[in-house]
Write a protein that holds these residues in place. Structure first.
Motif, mmCIF file in Angstrom:
data_model
loop_
_atom_site.group_PDB
_atom_site.id
_atom_site.type_symbol
_atom_site.label_atom_id
_atom_site.label_comp_id
_atom_site.label_asym_id
_atom_site.label_seq_id
_atom_site.Cartn_x
_atom_site.Cartn_y
_atom_site.Cartn_z
ATOM 1 N N GLY A 158 0.612 -1.111 0.063
ATOM 2 C CA GLY A 158 -0.095 0.133 -0.209
ATOM 3 C C GLY A 158 0.716 1.223 -0.060
ATOM 4 N N ILE A 159 2.020 1.247 -0.254
ATOM 5 C CA ILE A 159 2.918 2.384 -0.242
ATOM 6 C C ILE A 159 3.069 2.903 -1.937
ATOM 7 C CG2 ILE A 159 5.445 3.301 0.068
ATOM 8 C CD1 ILE A 159 5.493 1.315 2.374
ATOM 9 N N PRO A 160 2.917 4.345 -1.847
ATOM 10 C CA PRO A 160 2.891 4.614 -3.200
ATOM 11 C C PRO A 160 4.174 4.497 -3.857
ATOM 12 C CG PRO A 160 2.244 6.453 -1.752
ATOM 13 C CD PRO A 160 2.541 5.341 -0.707
ATOM 14 N N ASP A 161 4.114 4.452 -5.204
ATOM 15 C CA ASP A 161 5.297 4.180 -6.261
ATOM 16 C C ASP A 161 6.470 4.996 -5.688
ATOM 17 O OD1 ASP A 161 7.079 3.154 -8.102
ATOM 18 O OD2 ASP A 161 6.068 4.427 -9.770
ATOM 19 N N ARG A 162 6.085 6.521 -5.754
ATOM 20 C CA ARG A 162 7.282 7.600 -5.677
ATOM 21 C C ARG A 162 8.053 7.313 -4.269
ATOM 22 N NH1 ARG A 162 2.382 9.502 -5.097
ATOM 23 N NH2 ARG A 162 1.826 10.649 -3.093
ATOM 24 N N VAL A 163 7.545 6.629 -3.188
ATOM 25 C CA VAL A 163 8.527 6.731 -2.126
ATOM 26 C C VAL A 163 8.540 5.228 -2.076
ATOM 27 C CG1 VAL A 163 7.620 8.995 -1.413
ATOM 28 C CG2 VAL A 163 6.319 6.709 -0.688
ATOM 29 N N HIS A 164 8.319 4.267 -2.548
ATOM 30 C CA HIS A 164 8.285 2.634 -2.264
ATOM 31 C C HIS A 164 10.124 2.263 -2.143
ATOM 32 C CE1 HIS A 164 7.876 -1.387 -2.525
ATOM 33 N NE2 HIS A 164 6.546 -1.089 -2.134
ATOM 34 N N TYR A 165 10.508 2.376 -3.122
ATOM 35 C CA TYR A 165 12.073 1.884 -3.168
ATOM 36 C C TYR A 165 11.816 0.243 -2.847
ATOM 37 C CZ TYR A 165 12.839 7.024 -2.536
ATOM 38 O OH TYR A 165 12.783 8.117 -2.751
ATOM 39 N N GLN A 166 12.445 -0.209 -1.976
ATOM 40 C CA GLN A 166 12.361 -1.467 -1.814
ATOM 41 C C GLN A 166 11.983 -1.537 -0.407
ATOM 42 O OE1 GLN A 166 15.648 -3.771 -3.183
ATOM 43 N NE2 GLN A 166 14.953 -5.870 -2.261
ATOM 44 N N ARG A 167 10.882 -2.621 0.082
ATOM 45 C CA ARG A 167 10.284 -2.738 1.240
ATOM 46 C C ARG A 167 10.142 -4.101 1.553
ATOM 47 N NH1 ARG A 167 8.395 2.338 3.743
ATOM 48 N NH2 ARG A 167 9.267 3.672 2.189
ATOM 49 N N TRP A 168 9.980 -4.197 2.812
ATOM 50 C CA TRP A 168 9.773 -5.736 3.654
ATOM 51 C C TRP A 168 8.355 -5.845 3.984
ATOM 52 C CZ3 TRP A 168 11.868 -10.485 4.112
ATOM 53 C CH2 TRP A 168 11.417 -11.101 5.030
ATOM 54 N N LYS A 169 7.634 -7.041 3.680
ATOM 55 C CA LYS A 169 6.344 -7.113 4.026
ATOM 56 C C LYS A 169 6.034 -8.689 3.862
ATOM 57 C CE LYS A 169 1.777 -6.337 3.993
ATOM 58 N NZ LYS A 169 1.183 -6.115 5.293
ATOM 59 N N PRO A 170 5.829 -9.273 5.162
ATOM 60 C CA PRO A 170 5.576 -10.754 5.207
ATOM 61 C C PRO A 170 4.302 -11.025 4.488
ATOM 62 C CG PRO A 170 6.068 -9.905 7.468
ATOM 63 C CD PRO A 170 5.949 -8.667 6.599
ATOM 64 N N PRO A 171 3.874 -11.819 3.794
ATOM 65 C CA PRO A 171 4.880 -13.109 3.559
ATOM 66 C C PRO A 171 5.590 -12.934 2.151
ATOM 67 C CG PRO A 171 2.897 -13.645 2.802
ATOM 68 C CD PRO A 171 2.661 -12.217 3.384
ATOM 69 N N VAL A 172 5.576 -11.697 1.661
ATOM 70 C CA VAL A 172 6.365 -11.428 0.387
ATOM 71 C C VAL A 172 7.501 -11.277 0.637
ATOM 72 C CG1 VAL A 172 6.334 -9.769 -1.509
ATOM 73 C CG2 VAL A 172 4.197 -10.215 -0.648
ATOM 74 N N GLY A 173 8.370 -10.513 1.641
ATOM 75 C CA GLY A 173 9.534 -10.237 1.643
ATOM 76 C C GLY A 173 10.057 -9.059 1.087
ATOM 77 N N TRP A 174 11.313 -9.080 0.767
ATOM 78 C CA TRP A 174 11.750 -7.551 0.157
ATOM 79 C C TRP A 174 11.139 -7.779 -1.242
ATOM 80 C CZ3 TRP A 174 13.900 -4.197 2.624
ATOM 81 C CH2 TRP A 174 14.631 -4.282 3.792
ATOM 82 N N HIS A 175 10.667 -6.648 -1.600
ATOM 83 C CA HIS A 175 9.840 -6.534 -2.840
ATOM 84 C C HIS A 175 10.213 -5.208 -3.404
ATOM 85 C CE1 HIS A 175 6.699 -4.975 -0.236
ATOM 86 N NE2 HIS A 175 6.151 -4.312 -1.198
ATOM 87 N N GLN A 176 9.970 -4.969 -4.923
ATOM 88 C CA GLN A 176 9.636 -3.567 -5.264
ATOM 89 C C GLN A 176 8.206 -3.377 -5.536
ATOM 90 O OE1 GLN A 176 11.938 -3.724 -9.073
ATOM 91 N NE2 GLN A 176 14.042 -3.718 -7.727
ATOM 92 N N TRP A 177 8.208 -2.176 -5.729
ATOM 93 C CA TRP A 177 6.678 -1.566 -6.047
ATOM 94 C C TRP A 177 6.133 -2.640 -6.977
ATOM 95 C CZ3 TRP A 177 3.681 -0.220 -10.313
ATOM 96 C CH2 TRP A 177 2.641 0.359 -9.874
ATOM 97 N N THR A 178 4.891 -2.895 -6.658
ATOM 98 C CA THR A 178 4.014 -3.993 -7.725
ATOM 99 C C THR A 178 2.503 -3.379 -8.076
ATOM 100 O OG1 THR A 178 5.209 -5.838 -6.553
ATOM 101 C CG2 THR A 178 3.081 -6.440 -7.788
ATOM 102 N N PRO A 179 2.339 -3.272 -9.208
ATOM 103 C CA PRO A 179 1.182 -2.761 -9.422
ATOM 104 C C PRO A 179 -0.190 -3.568 -8.643
ATOM 105 C CG PRO A 179 2.101 -3.425 -11.549
ATOM 106 C CD PRO A 179 3.174 -3.754 -10.288
ATOM 107 N N PRO A 180 -0.826 -2.885 -8.366
ATOM 108 C CA PRO A 180 -2.197 -3.179 -7.530
ATOM 109 C C PRO A 180 -3.206 -3.771 -8.689
ATOM 110 C CG PRO A 180 -2.736 -0.987 -7.720
ATOM 111 C CD PRO A 180 -1.198 -1.007 -8.273
ATOM 112 N N SER A 181 -3.834 -4.817 -8.091
ATOM 113 C CA SER A 181 -4.774 -5.583 -9.016
ATOM 114 C C SER A 181 -6.004 -4.610 -9.437
ATOM 115 C CB SER A 181 -5.423 -6.767 -8.280
ATOM 116 O OG SER A 181 -6.283 -6.538 -7.332
#
Length: 62
Positions: A15-38
């Motif tokens: 749920g973090i906007p693309d312009r400030v996302h960078y790379q984030r940690w979120k279980p269960p996904v783990g480290w990830h880059q911004w992913t487009p929402p469905s």
């Protein structure tokens, strides 16, 4: 995370906007880059934001 006030186009995982996302940690996904929402996430977020604007609540009113 996915709060009701997330931007409709915010990350599909956290749920973090693309312009400030960078790379984030979120279980269960783990480290990830911004992913487009469905499309379903976008619609749900837009509906929730509209409902929040129609029924504003503040700490004084709670």
């Amino acid at each position: 995370m996915s709060r009701a006030t997330d931007e409709p186009s915010a990350c599909g995982h956290c749920g973090i906007p693309d312009r400030v996302h960078y790379q984030r940690w979120k279980p269960p996904v783990g480290w990830h880059q911004w992913t487009p929402p469905s499309q379903e996430q976008i619609k749900a977020r837009m509906t929730a934001r509209r409902a929040a604007r129609a029924n504003p609540t503040t700490k004084e009113n709670s």
